[in-house]
Design a protein around this motif. Structure first.
Motif, PDB file in Angstrom:
ATOM      1  N   ARG A 189       0.858  -1.188   0.123  1.00  0.00           N
ATOM      2  CA  ARG A 189       0.168  -0.068   0.017  1.00  0.00           C
ATOM      3  C   ARG A 189       0.953   1.224   0.110  1.00  0.00           C
ATOM      4  O   ARG A 189       1.985   1.057   0.217  1.00  0.00           O
ATOM      5  CB  ARG A 189      -0.965   0.013   1.232  1.00  0.00           C
ATOM      6  CG  ARG A 189      -0.407   0.295   2.631  1.00  0.00           C
ATOM      7  CD  ARG A 189      -1.198   0.004   3.743  1.00  0.00           C
ATOM      8  NE  ARG A 189      -0.854   0.594   4.893  1.00  0.00           N
ATOM      9  CZ  ARG A 189      -0.735   1.681   5.505  1.00  0.00           C
ATOM     10  NH1 ARG A 189      -1.421   2.743   4.875  1.00  0.00           N
ATOM     11  NH2 ARG A 189      -0.083   2.039   6.281  1.00  0.00           N
ATOM     12  N   ASP A 195      -0.696   2.846  10.503  1.00  0.00           N
ATOM     13  CA  ASP A 195      -0.495   3.584   9.342  1.00  0.00           C
ATOM     14  C   ASP A 195       0.841   4.388   9.427  1.00  0.00           C
ATOM     15  O   ASP A 195       1.631   4.467  10.372  1.00  0.00           O
ATOM     16  CB  ASP A 195      -1.314   4.696   9.479  1.00  0.00           C
ATOM     17  CG  ASP A 195      -2.710   4.674   8.727  1.00  0.00           C
ATOM     18  OD1 ASP A 195      -2.428   4.133   7.497  1.00  0.00           O
ATOM     19  OD2 ASP A 195      -3.751   5.212   9.105  1.00  0.00           O
ATOM     20  N   GLY A 216      -0.566   6.890   3.688  1.00  0.00           N
ATOM     21  CA  GLY A 216      -0.901   8.185   3.526  1.00  0.00           C
ATOM     22  C   GLY A 216      -1.823   8.554   2.432  1.00  0.00           C
ATOM     23  O   GLY A 216      -2.360   9.698   2.358  1.00  0.00           O
ATOM     24  N   HIS A 217      -1.847   7.532   1.483  1.00  0.00           N
ATOM     25  CA  HIS A 217      -2.713   7.901   0.275  1.00  0.00           C
ATOM     26  C   HIS A 217      -4.039   7.451   0.511  1.00  0.00           C
ATOM     27  O   HIS A 217      -4.383   6.583   1.246  1.00  0.00           O
ATOM     28  CB  HIS A 217      -1.964   7.030  -0.814  1.00  0.00           C
ATOM     29  CG  HIS A 217      -2.682   7.507  -2.272  1.00  0.00           C
ATOM     30  ND1 HIS A 217      -3.779   6.753  -2.672  1.00  0.00           N
ATOM     31  CD2 HIS A 217      -1.930   7.997  -3.248  1.00  0.00           C
ATOM     32  CE1 HIS A 217      -4.139   7.049  -3.960  1.00  0.00           C
ATOM     33  NE2 HIS A 217      -2.973   8.037  -4.297  1.00  0.00           N
ATOM     34  N   PRO A 218      -5.215   8.496   0.124  1.00  0.00           N
ATOM     35  CA  PRO A 218      -6.483   7.891   0.207  1.00  0.00           C
ATOM     36  C   PRO A 218      -6.688   6.627  -0.316  1.00  0.00           C
ATOM     37  O   PRO A 218      -6.175   6.260  -1.420  1.00  0.00           O
ATOM     38  CB  PRO A 218      -7.018   9.311  -0.757  1.00  0.00           C
ATOM     39  CG  PRO A 218      -6.011  10.274  -0.523  1.00  0.00           C
ATOM     40  CD  PRO A 218      -4.878   9.568  -0.803  1.00  0.00           C
ATOM     41  N   ARG A 219      -7.644   5.753   0.273  1.00  0.00           N
ATOM     42  CA  ARG A 219      -7.779   4.469  -0.170  1.00  0.00           C
ATOM     43  C   ARG A 219      -6.898   3.457  -0.074  1.00  0.00           C
ATOM     44  O   ARG A 219      -6.986   2.339  -0.235  1.00  0.00           O
ATOM     45  CB  ARG A 219      -8.193   4.404  -1.692  1.00  0.00           C
ATOM     46  CG  ARG A 219      -9.717   5.406  -2.108  1.00  0.00           C
ATOM     47  CD  ARG A 219     -10.936   4.859  -1.418  1.00  0.00           C
ATOM     48  NE  ARG A 219     -12.084   5.681  -1.574  1.00  0.00           N
ATOM     49  CZ  ARG A 219     -12.868   6.151  -0.891  1.00  0.00           C
ATOM     50  NH1 ARG A 219     -12.471   6.149   0.601  1.00  0.00           N
ATOM     51  NH2 ARG A 219     -13.804   6.895  -1.272  1.00  0.00           N
ATOM     52  N   HIS A 220      -5.656   3.903   0.680  1.00  0.00           N
ATOM     53  CA  HIS A 220      -4.679   2.897   0.974  1.00  0.00           C
ATOM     54  C   HIS A 220      -4.459   2.868   2.403  1.00  0.00           C
ATOM     55  O   HIS A 220      -3.400   2.410   2.985  1.00  0.00           O
ATOM     56  CB  HIS A 220      -3.319   3.328   0.346  1.00  0.00           C
ATOM     57  CG  HIS A 220      -3.370   3.168  -1.249  1.00  0.00           C
ATOM     58  ND1 HIS A 220      -2.359   2.337  -1.511  1.00  0.00           N
ATOM     59  CD2 HIS A 220      -3.935   3.691  -2.052  1.00  0.00           C
ATOM     60  CE1 HIS A 220      -2.541   2.486  -3.061  1.00  0.00           C
ATOM     61  NE2 HIS A 220      -3.535   3.071  -3.087  1.00  0.00           N
ATOM     62  N   GLU A 221      -5.464   3.214   3.239  1.00  0.00           N
ATOM     63  CA  GLU A 221      -5.294   3.120   4.572  1.00  0.00           C
ATOM     64  C   GLU A 221      -4.996   1.654   5.201  1.00  0.00           C
ATOM     65  O   GLU A 221      -5.482   0.627   4.600  1.00  0.00           O
ATOM     66  CB  GLU A 221      -6.698   3.614   5.258  1.00  0.00           C
ATOM     67  CG  GLU A 221      -7.321   5.093   5.170  1.00  0.00           C
ATOM     68  CD  GLU A 221      -8.027   5.061   3.853  1.00  0.00           C
ATOM     69  OE1 GLU A 221      -8.235   4.326   2.879  1.00  0.00           O
ATOM     70  OE2 GLU A 221      -8.422   6.358   3.433  1.00  0.00           O
TER      71      GLU A 221
END
Length: 141
Positions: free
Chosen positions: A126, A141, A129-134
């Motif tokens: 993943r 995280d 910090g990228h959206p949809r990669h939580e």
């Protein structure tokens, strides 16, 4: 169960072995589903044959209808078994034993945690910090 699904306390070989056993169990679960499909399709065919028997009788083909009814309707699909019995034997023997070994391995080696291999893969693949990669539950995280 651990609060960190990646289980940093476990060595890579153990995690890989747990992952491989889990992968094998997924294949067995798929096979079991196919058995249920086989069961349903065979039952559907048997009911359709019963309808054909009645139609053959209605159409004046009593001998063919009688032969179908006697030799095919309700026939065992393998020696001494209908499809539900095949599923019951599979469930009681192979499937139950397989699941017990998977649970034993997880209990003994990872405090019952499931999908440790996949949790590590998710952390590796993943984009932090990228959206949809939580990270999601029990992953940092």
């Amino acid at each position: 169960m651990s609060t960190d699904r990646t289980r940093p306390d476990l060595d890579d070989t153990t995690v890989e072995a747990l992952g491989k056993l889990s992968e094998a169990l997924e294949v067995v679960e798929h096979a079991r589903g196919l058995l249920y499909g086989f069961h349903r399709l065979t039952g559907t065919a048997d009911l359709a044959v019963q309808e054909a028997v009645e139609l053959f009788r209605k159409g004046g083909h009593a001998e063919l209808a009688d032969d179908l009814e006697r030799d095919l309707v309700g026939r065992n699909v393998i020696a001494d078994r209908w499809t539900f019995q095949i599923i019951e034997d599979y469930d009681a023997g192979y499937w139950t034993t397989f699941r017990a070994f998977d649970e034993r391995a997880r209990t003994e080696l990872s405090d019952g945690d499931r999908h440790v291999f996949e949790a590590r893969m998710k952390q590796r693949e993943r984009t932090s910090g990228h959206p949809r990669h939580e990270a999601g539950p029990a992953l940092d995280d």
